[in-house]
Enzyme design. Structure first.
Site, PDB file in Angstrom:
ATOM      1  N   TYR A 127     135.681 104.439 -27.830  1.00 19.42           N
ATOM      2  CA  TYR A 127     134.336 104.672 -27.279  1.00 19.42           C
ATOM      3  C   TYR A 127     133.719 103.354 -26.793  1.00 19.42           C
ATOM      4  O   TYR A 127     132.808 103.363 -25.968  1.00 19.42           O
ATOM      5  CB  TYR A 127     133.412 105.237 -28.368  1.00 19.42           C
ATOM      6  CG  TYR A 127     133.553 106.710 -28.674  1.00 19.42           C
ATOM      7  CD1 TYR A 127     134.622 107.471 -28.215  1.00 19.42           C
ATOM      8  CD2 TYR A 127     132.582 107.353 -29.449  1.00 19.42           C
ATOM      9  CE1 TYR A 127     134.733 108.818 -28.529  1.00 19.42           C
ATOM     10  CE2 TYR A 127     132.680 108.699 -29.764  1.00 19.42           C
ATOM     11  CZ  TYR A 127     133.756 109.427 -29.311  1.00 19.42           C
ATOM     12  OH  TYR A 127     133.843 110.768 -29.627  1.00 19.42           O
ATOM     13  N   GLY A 128     134.196 102.247 -27.353  1.00 25.62           N
ATOM     14  CA  GLY A 128     133.526 100.955 -27.178  1.00 25.62           C
ATOM     15  C   GLY A 128     133.509 100.390 -25.774  1.00 25.62           C
ATOM     16  O   GLY A 128     132.911  99.348 -25.540  1.00 25.62           O
ATOM     17  N   CYS A 142     130.737 105.408 -36.878  1.00 26.01           N
ATOM     18  CA  CYS A 142     131.135 104.697 -35.669  1.00 26.01           C
ATOM     19  C   CYS A 142     129.912 103.905 -35.215  1.00 26.01           C
ATOM     20  O   CYS A 142     128.866 104.495 -34.902  1.00 26.01           O
ATOM     21  CB  CYS A 142     131.548 105.721 -34.613  1.00 26.01           C
ATOM     22  SG  CYS A 142     131.927 104.994 -33.012  1.00 26.01           S
ATOM     23  N   ASN A 143     130.047 102.585 -35.218  1.00 24.15           N
ATOM     24  CA  ASN A 143     128.910 101.741 -34.800  1.00 24.15           C
ATOM     25  C   ASN A 143     128.574 101.948 -33.338  1.00 24.15           C
ATOM     26  O   ASN A 143     127.413 101.888 -32.941  1.00 24.15           O
ATOM     27  CB  ASN A 143     129.239 100.276 -35.020  1.00 24.15           C
ATOM     28  CG  ASN A 143     129.328  99.949 -36.482  1.00 24.15           C
ATOM     29  OD1 ASN A 143     128.351  99.561 -37.095  1.00 24.15           O
ATOM     30  ND2 ASN A 143     130.494 100.138 -37.073  1.00 24.15           N
ATOM     31  N   CYS A 184     132.156  97.275 -36.693  1.00 21.05           N
ATOM     32  CA  CYS A 184     132.967  98.367 -36.146  1.00 21.05           C
ATOM     33  C   CYS A 184     133.783  98.895 -37.311  1.00 21.05           C
ATOM     34  O   CYS A 184     134.379  98.102 -38.064  1.00 21.05           O
ATOM     35  CB  CYS A 184     133.889  97.846 -35.041  1.00 21.05           C
ATOM     36  SG  CYS A 184     135.124  99.065 -34.509  1.00 21.05           S
ATOM     37  N   THR A 185     133.807 100.215 -37.481  1.00 18.16           N
ATOM     38  CA  THR A 185     134.482 100.756 -38.670  1.00 18.16           C
ATOM     39  C   THR A 185     136.000 100.612 -38.613  1.00 18.16           C
ATOM     40  O   THR A 185     136.680 100.832 -39.610  1.00 18.16           O
ATOM     41  CB  THR A 185     134.091 102.229 -38.894  1.00 18.16           C
ATOM     42  OG1 THR A 185     134.355 102.963 -37.688  1.00 18.16           O
ATOM     43  CG2 THR A 185     132.643 102.357 -39.268  1.00 18.16           C
ATOM     44  N   HIS A 186     136.539 100.231 -37.458  1.00 21.20           N
ATOM     45  CA  HIS A 186     137.974  99.935 -37.408  1.00 21.20           C
ATOM     46  C   HIS A 186     138.291  98.569 -38.024  1.00 21.20           C
ATOM     47  O   HIS A 186     139.419  98.330 -38.456  1.00 21.20           O
ATOM     48  CB  HIS A 186     138.472  99.910 -35.950  1.00 21.20           C
ATOM     49  CG  HIS A 186     138.691 101.261 -35.337  1.00 21.20           C
ATOM     50  ND1 HIS A 186     137.665 102.108 -35.001  1.00 21.20           N
ATOM     51  CD2 HIS A 186     139.841 101.905 -34.981  1.00 21.20           C
ATOM     52  CE1 HIS A 186     138.171 103.211 -34.458  1.00 21.20           C
ATOM     53  NE2 HIS A 186     139.479 103.117 -34.439  1.00 21.20           N
TER      54      HIS A 186
HETATM   55  N1  DGL Z   1     134.968 102.655 -35.063  1.00 16.85           N
HETATM   56  C1  DGL Z   1     134.137 102.606 -33.908  1.00 16.85           C
HETATM   57  C2  DGL Z   1     132.959 101.672 -34.151  1.00 16.85           C
HETATM   58  O1  DGL Z   1     132.582 101.519 -35.315  1.00 16.85           O
HETATM   59  C3  DGL Z   1     135.046 102.329 -32.788  1.00 16.85           C
HETATM   60  C4  DGL Z   1     134.736 102.273 -31.540  1.00 16.85           C
HETATM   61  C5  DGL Z   1     135.606 102.611 -30.398  1.00 16.85           C
HETATM   62  O2  DGL Z   1     136.104 103.729 -30.327  1.00 16.85           O
HETATM   63  O3  DGL Z   1     135.703 101.724 -29.551  1.00 16.85           O
HETATM   64  O4  DGL Z   1     132.368 101.129 -33.256  1.00 16.85           O
END
Ligand code: DGL
Length: 270
Positions: free
Chosen positions: A39-40, A70-71, A194-196
């Site tokens: 999503y980022g 997801c941030n 970011c949760t990743h």
């Molecule tokens: N885990 C998402 C976050 O905390 C990931 C974003 C992504 O999909 O780029 O932002």
């Protein structure tokens, strides 16, 4: 009975893992939108449409409360969702506020005016969309004054993790940390926004050095959820626990099993 956890992909599993450790009896339904990750690098409207579709799927499965783990979605879509989309009997909570409360040494729900805090120089690592939204700085300004934030958009890291390419993820993290250190050589604290990123937290810690306090979300979000559910136990909802993905369940579950070091089975979101 179940609480929903939503992320663009695998990152929300870091939050799910911490919630399961903190609240082992709480049933959870996880949804990763792996078909549309990352999503980022997307536009805010796109993130809003994908996030509302994902959260609606969790409502349809019986969740009354969904953690937007997801941030990027929390930064780009949460406020719009809360203002005009979330039904009155449902709740969607983001992941920013517990992190900022920890950084600014606040108790949950302390709404007193912003004040000076111990930390003065903060490095923020997040996706390009989260960084450009400036949502972190906005939330911080409600609570603290005199904090200098230097933000590094960490392009490519989420993609590498989603593809299971941890060698590339590590190389990218090291180069993003170096890029930030050229602009802020000695941050006192670093936010993994970011949760990743908890999946490469050791690399961040190693590249930043022992003097930098690293704030990572999962356990902070788990603590604030425990606190929330103590006050609002009626928000636990109904529904069967499970793991769902909009992507390919076999490929998602093999990476999820690797990351969480236990067998996880994903189903396709119908
Ligand atoms: N885990 C998402 C976050 O905390 C990931 C974003 C992504 O999909 O780029 O932002």
């Amino acid at each position: 009975m179940a609480v929903g956890i939503f992320d663009s992909g695998l990152g929300g599993l870091t939050v799910l893992d911490a919630v399961q450790k903190r609240l082992p009896d709480l049933p959870l339904i996880y949804l990763g939108d792996n078909a549309h990750t990352p999503y980022g690098v997307r536009e805010a409207d796109d993130i809003y449409n994908l996030s509302t579709a994902g959260v609606q799927a969790l409502f349809d499965k019986g969740c009354d409360l969904v953690i937007l783990a997801c941030n990027t979605a929390s930064a780009a879509a949460l406020r719009r969702m809360q203002e005009g989309w979330v039904p009155e009997d449902k709740r969607v909570l983001g992941v920013f506020v517990p992190l900022i409360e920890a950084l600014t040494e606040r108790q949950w729900g302390d709404n007193s005016p912003p004040r000076e805090v111990g930390v003065k120089e903060v490095a923020l690592f997040a996706t390009p969309t989260t960084v450009s939204s400036r949502a972190f700085q906005r939330e911080l300004a409600f609570r603290a004054i005199g904090v200098d934030v230097e933000a590094q958009p960490c392009g490519g890291v989420v993609d590498a993790i989603e593809q299971g390419d941890m060698i590339l993820a590590e190389a990218l993290v090291r180069s993003h940390v170096e890029a930030l250190q050229r602009r802020m050589p000695k941050p006192q604290a670093a936010i993994l926004g970011c949760t990743h990123y908890p999946l490469v937290e050791d690399v961040f810690r190693d590249a930043l050095g022992a003097d930098v306090a690293v704030y990572s979300q999962p356990s902070l979000v788990a603590d604030s959820l425990a606190d929330y559910l103590e006050r609002r136990p009626n928000m636990i909802g109904s529904g069967e626990p499970g793991f769902y993905t909009s992507g390919d369940p076999k490929s998602v579950e093999s990476k999820a099993t690797l990351f969480l070091r236990r067998k996880i089975s994903f189903e396709t979101l119908e």
